[in-house]
Design an enzyme around this catalytic site. Sequence first.
Site, short mmCIF file in Angstrom:
data_model
loop_
_atom_site.label_atom_id
_atom_site.label_comp_id
_atom_site.label_asym_id
_atom_site.label_seq_id
_atom_site.Cartn_x
_atom_site.Cartn_y
_atom_site.Cartn_z
N ILE A 122 6.17 0.27 -6.47
CA ILE A 122 6.47 -1.01 -7.07
C ILE A 122 6.69 -0.19 -8.75
CG2 ILE A 122 5.35 -2.92 -8.31
CD1 ILE A 122 3.91 -2.76 -5.68
N GLU A 155 0.79 -1.18 -0.02
CA GLU A 155 0.00 0.21 0.15
C GLU A 155 0.87 1.24 0.21
OE1 GLU A 155 -3.50 0.17 2.58
OE2 GLU A 155 -3.42 -2.11 2.63
N TYR A 173 -19.32 -8.52 1.14
CA TYR A 173 -19.05 -7.28 0.63
C TYR A 173 -20.22 -6.58 1.02
CZ TYR A 173 -17.70 -3.96 -3.33
OH TYR A 173 -17.13 -2.89 -3.88
C1 LIG Z 1 -15.68 1.71 -8.39
C2 LIG Z 1 -14.61 0.77 -7.62
C3 LIG Z 1 -14.78 -0.58 -7.77
C4 LIG Z 1 -13.51 -1.14 -7.42
N1 LIG Z 1 -13.51 -2.63 -7.51
C5 LIG Z 1 -12.50 -3.50 -6.86
C6 LIG Z 1 -12.36 -4.73 -6.83
O1 LIG Z 1 -13.33 -5.39 -7.58
N2 LIG Z 1 -11.46 -5.56 -6.45
C7 LIG Z 1 -10.23 -4.86 -5.75
O2 LIG Z 1 -9.52 -5.51 -5.37
N3 LIG Z 1 -10.48 -3.18 -5.63
C8 LIG Z 1 -11.37 -2.67 -5.98
N4 LIG Z 1 -11.56 -1.38 -5.97
C9 LIG Z 1 -10.26 -0.81 -5.20
C10 LIG Z 1 -9.26 -0.19 -5.98
O3 LIG Z 1 -9.61 -0.08 -7.45
C11 LIG Z 1 -8.16 -1.14 -5.96
O4 LIG Z 1 -7.42 -0.92 -4.79
C12 LIG Z 1 -7.01 -0.99 -7.09
O5 LIG Z 1 -6.09 -2.04 -6.78
C13 LIG Z 1 -6.09 0.42 -6.75
O6 LIG Z 1 -5.32 0.26 -8.02
P1 LIG Z 1 -5.02 1.73 -8.57
O7 LIG Z 1 -4.03 1.64 -9.58
O8 LIG Z 1 -6.06 2.64 -8.83
O9 LIG Z 1 -4.08 2.46 -7.39
P2 LIG Z 1 -4.08 3.82 -6.66
O10 LIG Z 1 -5.52 4.19 -5.99
O11 LIG Z 1 -3.36 4.65 -7.34
O12 LIG Z 1 -3.35 3.62 -5.14
C14 LIG Z 1 -3.80 2.60 -4.34
C15 LIG Z 1 -3.01 2.01 -3.15
O13 LIG Z 1 -1.68 1.93 -3.48
C16 LIG Z 1 -0.53 2.65 -3.50
N5 LIG Z 1 0.34 2.49 -4.57
C17 LIG Z 1 -0.11 3.07 -5.83
N6 LIG Z 1 0.67 2.72 -6.68
C18 LIG Z 1 1.85 2.07 -6.31
C19 LIG Z 1 3.10 1.66 -6.76
N7 LIG Z 1 3.56 1.65 -7.87
N8 LIG Z 1 3.80 1.22 -5.72
C20 LIG Z 1 3.59 1.01 -4.37
N9 LIG Z 1 2.25 1.58 -4.04
C21 LIG Z 1 1.40 1.94 -4.79
C22 LIG Z 1 -0.93 3.98 -3.22
O14 LIG Z 1 -0.24 4.61 -2.34
C23 LIG Z 1 -2.55 3.62 -2.27
O15 LIG Z 1 -2.13 3.36 -0.96
C24 LIG Z 1 -12.46 -0.61 -6.42
C25 LIG Z 1 -12.59 0.81 -6.46
C26 LIG Z 1 -13.56 1.73 -7.26
C27 LIG Z 1 -13.52 2.99 -7.11
#
Ligand SMILES: Cc1cc2nc3c(=O)[nH]c(=O)nc-3n(C[C@H](O)[C@H](O)[C@H](O)COP(=O)(O)OP(=O)(O)OC[C@H]3O[C@@H](n4cnc5c(N)ncnc54)[C@H](O)[C@@H]3O)c2cc1C
Length: 487
Positions: free
Chosen positions: A217, A211, A396
């Site tokens: 990463i 996180e 959920y």
């Molecule tokens: C409508 C909706 C539906 C969703 N459905 C799901 C689902 O089905 N399954 C699920 O698991 N999640 C779901 N999520 C949550 C979210 O999409 C996930 O947590 C997703 O993995 C985040 O990816 P992101 O690239 O948007 O990360 P970000 O929002 O950019 O970051 C998420 C976290 O990871 C950290 N982070 C980001 N990039 C890096 C990196 N390169 N290195 C280290 N840390 C990093 C950030 O600091 C933050 O803490 C949903 C969210 C929404 C809004």
Amino acid sequence: MDTVTKDTIVQQLTQLTSPDQVNLDPDELKYASLDFYRKYPRARKIYQAPIPVAIVYPENVEQVAAVLKYANDTGVNVIPRTGGSEIERGLESAREPHIIVDGSRLNQILKFDPEDMQLTVQAGVPLKQAEDWLNEKGYTTGHLPQSQPLADFGGLVATRSIGQLSTLYGGIEDMVVGLEAIMPDGRIVRIKNVPRRSVGPDIRHIFIGNEGSIAFITEVTVKLFPYLPDTYHYLAYTVDTMREGFHLLRDIVAAGYRPSVIRLYDAQDWSQFYPKHAEKPVLIFRTEGPQPLSDATAGAIKTMVESSDQTQPYEPLDEIIDWFKHLTWTQKEVDAEVNQLEKTPFVGFTTEVASNWSEIANIFEAVTTRVKKEIPNLYGIGGHSSHSYVNGTNLYFVYAFIDAEDDPAGEMARYHDPINKIIVEETLKHGGTMSHHHGVGKARAPFIKEEYGSSYWVLKTLLKSFDPKNTMNAGNIIPLEFWDETD
Ligand SMILES: Cc1cc2nc3c(=O)[nH]c(=O)nc-3n(C[C@H](O)[C@H](O)[C@H](O)COP(=O)(O)OP(=O)(O)OC[C@H]3O[C@@H](n4cnc5c(N)ncnc54)[C@H](O)[C@@H]3O)c2cc1C
């Protein structure tokens, strides 16, 4: 350490990258200070968390390393970001000054390897883009979170995300073969791609789910699977009670069947999709894979579900197929929700947990009973199970309330946090885990000691060893007030 000034931070970031890689747009900085946890105040342009000094977009690994090292040397808090679909306050800063290190320009597909069934991508590659590209070639990652059109590989790995096809393909932790990450002091580490290893603890898991609190990463290699959409079977039933639904899910998975989709919705949750067909809980399955395997799995599920005297076929089945096709959220759905939140104080959220089979129905009943009793102005709470394992499943919870005070700034304290607290408390009381796939962020961090119990010491030692200055997303996973405690 003297606090570094904002001007100096901007100047240094510009030198370490280039002027067009440092974003100082006030509106974008404000937007970047929050994530989906505060989507309601964010829609009303109320920003209650610290505003970042800048968003920096590194274009190569060396720039990520240089930016992290600079931040680590000067006490600047780093919030990594890729897709920005975070949902647990992981993109909010708990300590100032902070910068957003945005990986979206690390957006290259580096290696497609059909012989070894692996795909290597940079962290900022959007999952949907990679998946569409692979599907055209006859392959899939098997990863289909609802946020597939919003999220990138870096964030998906950093949050231990899971997709809707997880019962067959697993969560992201089952898919990641190797990766590259940058430590807060700028050190670059790579974990090679092999099918399995027995060489001490599996250190991939220091990075998967970190996180943004241990490392950034930059590159990920995931497994590939054949993409066989012509073999899908969909099945759907209504079932008299949630308890019977959970039993059926358990029996199917415990018997060894692996449908890609295996879901149970309570009537309240299903009513948001098809209110006319939401008198009872709903069971939904999809099978896929090589044709004989998909046929056999579908056949066995049909026999097992129809042998219960508490199930009835769901009609029309086309409704289910259409619903599943539109389950992912694109920017269009995000924009529509923002539009609605701007105008009306009707707010919906989700919180997901998991437990063993023996407690899951008890958690569902305990949570829904307490939330209905304790939370004012509740529109409704329901839930579904969408990821099942041989020993248990997830829950959920989906809930909505009317912010009767029309006060978005106070919504979190009045509704969202108290509901989250009830869900976490009841889940932990019944031996479950407080987060199945959205991570901890800062929303669930206050409960981290109860979640871990005696192994909390291991978690804290891990985070403090790799990030001793708490440079990486301070306050995420472990709240600031716990960081300096002697445990
Ligand atoms: C409508 C909706 C539906 C969703 N459905 C799901 C689902 O089905 N399954 C699920 O698991 N999640 C779901 N999520 C949550 C979210 O999409 C996930 O947590 C997703 O993995 C985040 O990816 P992101 O690239 O948007 O990360 P970000 O929002 O950019 O970051 C998420 C976290 O990871 C950290 N982070 C980001 N990039 C890096 C990196 N390169 N290195 C280290 N840390 C990093 C950030 O600091 C933050 O803490 C949903 C969210 C929404 C809004």
